[in-house]
Design an enzyme around this catalytic site. Sequence first.
Site, PDB file in Angstrom:
ATOM      1  N   LYS A 276      19.855  88.013  54.718  1.00 34.54           N
ATOM      2  CA  LYS A 276      20.275  87.060  55.567  1.00 34.54           C
ATOM      3  C   LYS A 276      19.171  86.693  56.766  1.00 34.54           C
ATOM      4  O   LYS A 276      18.353  87.068  56.996  1.00 34.54           O
ATOM      5  CB  LYS A 276      21.357  87.804  56.481  1.00 34.54           C
ATOM      6  CG  LYS A 276      22.776  88.274  55.947  1.00 34.54           C
ATOM      7  CD  LYS A 276      23.562  88.997  56.752  1.00 34.54           C
ATOM      8  CE  LYS A 276      24.761  89.658  55.937  1.00 34.54           C
ATOM      9  NZ  LYS A 276      25.610  88.440  55.475  1.00 34.54           N
ATOM     10  N   ARG A 350      32.170  93.702  48.007  1.00 34.47           N
ATOM     11  CA  ARG A 350      33.206  93.587  46.730  1.00 34.47           C
ATOM     12  C   ARG A 350      32.804  94.473  45.682  1.00 34.47           C
ATOM     13  O   ARG A 350      33.385  94.994  45.223  1.00 34.47           O
ATOM     14  CB  ARG A 350      33.405  92.097  46.261  1.00 34.47           C
ATOM     15  CG  ARG A 350      31.920  91.629  45.677  1.00 34.47           C
ATOM     16  CD  ARG A 350      32.075  89.701  45.571  1.00 34.47           C
ATOM     17  NE  ARG A 350      31.922  89.379  46.687  1.00 34.47           N
ATOM     18  CZ  ARG A 350      32.253  87.956  47.076  1.00 34.47           C
ATOM     19  NH1 ARG A 350      32.427  87.050  46.106  1.00 34.47           N
ATOM     20  NH2 ARG A 350      31.863  87.427  48.216  1.00 34.47           N
TER      21      ARG A 350
HETATM   22  N1  BES Z   1      29.535  91.061  55.502  1.00 33.63           N
HETATM   23  C1  BES Z   1      29.402  89.796  55.142  1.00 33.63           C
HETATM   24  C2  BES Z   1      30.726  88.990  55.539  1.00 33.63           C
HETATM   25  C3  BES Z   1      30.749  88.761  56.881  1.00 33.63           C
HETATM   26  C4  BES Z   1      30.089  87.571  57.668  1.00 33.63           C
HETATM   27  C5  BES Z   1      31.407  89.528  57.983  1.00 33.63           C
HETATM   28  C6  BES Z   1      30.177  87.261  58.863  1.00 33.63           C
HETATM   29  C7  BES Z   1      31.356  89.220  59.330  1.00 33.63           C
HETATM   30  C8  BES Z   1      30.797  88.165  59.590  1.00 33.63           C
HETATM   31  C9  BES Z   1      29.395  89.830  53.607  1.00 33.63           C
HETATM   32  O1  BES Z   1      29.052  90.873  52.922  1.00 33.63           O
HETATM   33  C10 BES Z   1      28.701  88.565  52.922  1.00 33.63           C
HETATM   34  O2  BES Z   1      27.606  88.580  53.577  1.00 33.63           O
HETATM   35  N2  BES Z   1      29.477  87.569  52.318  1.00 33.63           N
HETATM   36  C11 BES Z   1      28.721  86.552  52.061  1.00 33.63           C
HETATM   37  C12 BES Z   1      29.241  86.160  50.462  1.00 33.63           C
HETATM   38  C13 BES Z   1      28.188  85.258  49.946  1.00 33.63           C
HETATM   39  C14 BES Z   1      27.105  85.535  49.379  1.00 33.63           C
HETATM   40  C15 BES Z   1      28.915  84.642  48.475  1.00 33.63           C
HETATM   41  C16 BES Z   1      28.819  85.166  52.771  1.00 33.63           C
HETATM   42  O3  BES Z   1      30.032  85.381  53.275  1.00 33.63           O
HETATM   43  O4  BES Z   1      28.113  84.501  52.983  1.00 33.63           O
HETATM   44 MN    MN Z   2      26.686  90.633  52.824  1.00 34.39          MN
END
Ligand code: BES
Ligand code: MN
Length: 498
Positions: A276, A350
């Site tokens: 990230k 997931r």
């Molecule tokens: N934990 C994150 C989602 C999230 C984002 C929670 C902001 C709380 C605040 C999740 O694991 C994630 O990174 N999701 C990605 C999925 C994508 C790579 C398909 C996302 O939402 O960007």
């Molecule tokens: Mn994630």
Amino acid sequence: MKISFAKADLPGEGALVVGVFEGRVLTSCAERIDQLTDGQLQRALASGRFTGKRDQTLLLPAPSGLAVQRLLLVGFGKQEKLDSLAAEALGGTILAQLQNAGDQQITVLLDDHEDAPCGGGAGLAASMALGASLRAYRFDKYRTKEKDEDKPSVRKMVFALDRHAKAKSRFSLLEKVVAGVTLTRDLASEPANVIYPESLAAYAKALDEDGIQVEVLGEKQMRKLGMGALLGVGQGSERESRLVVMRWSGAKDAAAAPVAFVGKGVTFDSGGISIKPAAGMEDMKWDMGGAAVVIGLMKALAQRKAKVNAVGVIGLVENMPSGTAQRPGDVVTSMSGQTIEVINTDAEGRLVLADALWYTQERFKPKAMVDLATLTGAIIISLGDHYAGLFANDDLLAEQLTKAGKAVGEQLWRLPLDDPYDKQIKSDIADMKNVGGREGGSITAAMFLKRFVKDSKWAHLDIAGVTWAKKDGPVTPKGATGFGVRLLDRLVADAYED
Ligand code: BES
Ligand code: MN
Ligand code: ZN
């Protein structure tokens, strides 16, 4: 802060609170104060902007005729609209207004006749007390230099009304739920150097003091069970992964099928190799928010001795980049036997839930299964921080959840869980891939989970937008909200208890 209920006597110190209905209509107890102070309330109200609209406040310092240091007038709004949620918000507002004013005690003086709002003063008092205790939450264990004058001064909040014993007994049940919410908030607030899979499992294990049976599975056991999806996420971390099973048996029939709650417990989500950006990454300490709700909920159910069999299952991993981390393109085999091509290591929640859900339904054959996960950023884009996303394969369960959410002020909005979206997660080399592109990102994530649900009645709550508040709310100070504990406690009470 200590909450208590007492006779409708006037306090000799601290802050006194009385309500005013919209249109500058004094409640009976406000009238009583007006008389005692020789009309000071009416004079203060006369030309001011305070009209008694809900959540308006007006502070009168040291009114003569009273022994208190401060008198706070609070707008109760329209009497017919003063329901339990409005009352909770009022309790929160009162506390927020006065907690740093310097007084050690707040006394809220309430009318108590049959047609008072919220079914008489007792209901009103209990709901206000609930709101105040939720709003009083602070996570301050890491502050070592806070000056006394910056700390809340209030120690005691007293609700004064005729039927105080009734109010107290009503609140005693609500208080158990507050204990659950508080635990959830504490866990989500803790940093990731303190909360990691093993330590979070230990917090869950401590629930055995409440009469909950807790089992902790380590990596060896999970490998034996074939949980390749969950283990793949954790393999880049120095911290070992865990799966925790919590069981509360409160139903008459100890063998009756339970209702199951499953939580995403990513104790830190760096994204893994699909790392990230730095900005805001600290938020990913609360990527175990779903697991924290399950722990807090189990505590609440046990404390109030809910007449239900409930299981809580949480998948605990840390998602880190390293030489042992899973790579984009890796293929993992889940406990269900289905294979997954990991296109993006940041779509890890997931993967964790895939194995946790499968395990839960295979082992417990639950009556219904509800998972909670801070699963997608996309749900924040769709719903902001006012609603959590709801996905369900059963209309009745969806309705029950929506209704419970409305009742406690934790609102859900249902999104589609429909076959056309499933195409987006087809893989060229495995049974599925773990991302489905930008379009409908929360829905394709839910579709992914659906592939790990056989015939259970199931609902998925995407709580990424509601788990952490950037601003104070009426009953949620900014920070971890505990969203989900009250909602699911209500679901259990309304739909699953004997
Ligand atoms: N934990 C994150 C989602 C999230 C984002 C929670 C902001 C709380 C605040 C999740 O694991 C994630 O990174 N999701 C990605 C999925 C994508 C790579 C398909 C996302 O939402 O960007
Ligand atoms: Mn994630
Ligand atoms: Zn995540």
